[in-house]
Design a protein around this motif. Structure first.
Motif, mmCIF file in Angstrom:
data_model
loop_
_atom_site.group_PDB
_atom_site.id
_atom_site.type_symbol
_atom_site.label_atom_id
_atom_site.label_comp_id
_atom_site.label_asym_id
_atom_site.label_seq_id
_atom_site.Cartn_x
_atom_site.Cartn_y
_atom_site.Cartn_z
ATOM 1 N N TYR A 65 0.816 -1.317 0.025
ATOM 2 C CA TYR A 65 -0.004 0.193 0.200
ATOM 3 C C TYR A 65 0.814 1.222 -0.021
ATOM 4 O O TYR A 65 0.761 2.208 -0.752
ATOM 5 C CB TYR A 65 -0.953 0.000 1.162
ATOM 6 C CG TYR A 65 -1.618 1.438 1.280
ATOM 7 C CD1 TYR A 65 -2.495 1.776 0.433
ATOM 8 C CD2 TYR A 65 -1.391 2.212 2.247
ATOM 9 C CE1 TYR A 65 -3.156 2.747 0.450
ATOM 10 C CE2 TYR A 65 -1.921 3.542 2.261
ATOM 11 C CZ TYR A 65 -2.979 3.944 1.348
ATOM 12 O OH TYR A 65 -3.503 4.983 1.446
ATOM 13 N N ALA A 69 0.552 4.095 -2.578
ATOM 14 C CA ALA A 69 0.047 5.320 -2.265
ATOM 15 C C ALA A 69 1.284 6.548 -2.688
ATOM 16 O O ALA A 69 1.133 7.594 -2.918
ATOM 17 C CB ALA A 69 -0.231 5.637 -0.708
ATOM 18 N N SER A 87 -9.866 5.324 -3.811
ATOM 19 C CA SER A 87 -9.476 4.870 -2.603
ATOM 20 C C SER A 87 -8.481 4.200 -2.587
ATOM 21 O O SER A 87 -8.027 3.633 -3.823
ATOM 22 C CB SER A 87 -10.807 4.054 -2.023
ATOM 23 O OG SER A 87 -10.670 2.950 -2.485
ATOM 24 N N GLY A 88 -7.622 3.804 -1.442
ATOM 25 C CA GLY A 88 -6.500 3.129 -1.309
ATOM 26 C C GLY A 88 -6.691 1.614 -1.964
ATOM 27 O O GLY A 88 -5.860 1.031 -2.541
#
Length: 127
Positions: A65, A69, A87-88
């Motif tokens: 992640y 990101a 969204s992530g």
């Protein structure tokens, strides 16, 4: 304008490599070994993150992640034009789907694969 691009490239390169120091073997000091972080070792963790699973290695899920990101944060400098509200979990799912469709590339650096996945999903100029 060039400084953010250079920073994005440097960040990607730093995130692509991880140094693993080996222990002592037969009384001789082992040399540090650099290995490329690639799709082979990130796909399982990215899948777990996308599926909101708590199985497997939490560090690797977080690393997946974090890499996604970080690249998303500089995406406009990399030819990635994601819509507002992504969204992530959605970002990581895009990467997982791209990797699953391209197993011949799993040996490549995970940072390169993340960028390619996002460029494929959200190319600039396609609005």
């Amino acid at each position: 304008m060039r400084v953010p691009v250079v920073l994005a490239v440097l960040t990607s390169l730093v995130l692509s490599f991880e140094v693993h120091a080996q222990g002592f073997a037969s009384g001789d000091r082992a040399q540090p070994q650099t290995r490329l972080e690639n799709g082979n070792n990130y796909l399982p963790a990215c899948r777990e993150f996308a599926n909101n699973s708590h199985a497997g290695n939490a560090y690797m899920r977080g690393s997946c992640y974090g890499r996604v990101a970080a690249i998303f944060d500089v995406s406009k400098y990399l030819g990635i034009c994601a819509p507002d509200g992504v969204s992530g979990g959605q970002m990581v799912s895009v990467v997982v789907q791209y990797l699953e469709r391209n197993p011949a590339r799993w040996h490549e650096a995970i940072t390169v694969l993340i960028i390619d996945a996002m460029q494929h999903a959200w190319p600039c100029g396609r609005r």
